[in-house]
Design a protein around this motif. Sequence first.
Motif, short mmCIF file in Angstrom:
data_model
loop_
_atom_site.label_atom_id
_atom_site.label_comp_id
_atom_site.label_asym_id
_atom_site.label_seq_id
_atom_site.Cartn_x
_atom_site.Cartn_y
_atom_site.Cartn_z
N THR A 15 53.19 65.91 -1.08
CA THR A 15 53.52 67.33 -1.23
C THR A 15 52.45 68.22 -0.60
O THR A 15 52.75 69.15 0.15
N ASP A 38 61.97 65.44 -3.55
CA ASP A 38 61.48 64.84 -4.78
C ASP A 38 62.21 65.49 -5.95
O ASP A 38 62.13 66.72 -6.11
N SER A 42 58.12 69.51 -6.83
CA SER A 42 56.80 70.16 -6.80
C SER A 42 56.65 71.15 -5.66
O SER A 42 55.93 72.15 -5.80
N ASP A 86 59.39 66.57 2.13
CA ASP A 86 58.44 66.10 1.10
C ASP A 86 59.18 64.99 0.34
O ASP A 86 60.14 65.24 -0.37
MG LIG Z 1 54.95 65.14 -4.44
#
Ligand SMILES: [Mg+2]
Length: 211
Positions: A15, A38, A42, A86
């Motif tokens: 991230t 994800d 995040s 990500d």
């Molecule tokens: Mg992450």
Amino acid sequence: MIVALLNQKGGVGKTTLALHLAGEWARRGQRVTVIDADPQGSALDWSQQRARESLPRLFGVIGLARDTLHREAPELARNVHHIVIDGPPRVAGLMRSALLAADIILIPVQPSPFDGWGSAEMLALLSEARVYRSHLVARFVLNRCGARTVIARETALTLADHDPPLLASKVGQRVAFADAAQSGRLVWEAHATIAAREITALASEVGRLAR
Ligand SMILES: [Mg+2]
Ligand SMILES: Nc1ncnc2c1ncn2[C@@H]1O[C@H](COP(=O)(O)OP(=O)(O)O)[C@@H](O)[C@H]1O
């Protein structure tokens, strides 16, 4: 280009590096979208934190933690210079989908050569993807290098033969990266010069891979 940060290990910097690469390209005037693949979201949290603090929007972040990511990515890529994915924490359909979507795979790892980088499963998925997508480029990227971590010469030699190879640019273990994550900022916005320089070098090296 579509760059995916993948490693089923948590905490390796997927991230952090995804957001900073996106930010670096945005700073250079390029249009960028981050796909948060994800389920924990995040990157979306970071973006939300940024909005709360009334910081300017540098690039879009969209949540797309679905196995159909590779079907959506080309359409999304049409409107921007770069897509940065990500990656998800597990080796699953989602990771396979990211491997199908991307042109460049970056695998963040910490400087612990005996720890086993990138799981065998993940590397197997990568080889599988390369059968169908021969132009797929993959690189390890060393993140969280300690100031005094001197990788021994023998280790460096081992790394030279590594497949995927290791990028020359490395990212240090720096508080600025952790602070950035908390505050919805990027290291260059927090005037963390050394960290920002590392990101600039990394983005340039990744950019050269695309040519
Ligand atoms: Mg992450
Ligand atoms: N180079 C770095 N220096 C210091 N802290 C880092 C660095 N890279 C990541 N971190 C911190 O480590 C934690 C995990 O990083 P993160 O990017 O969320 O990893 P992943 O997405 O792979 O799980 C976060 O708290 C982040 O701020």
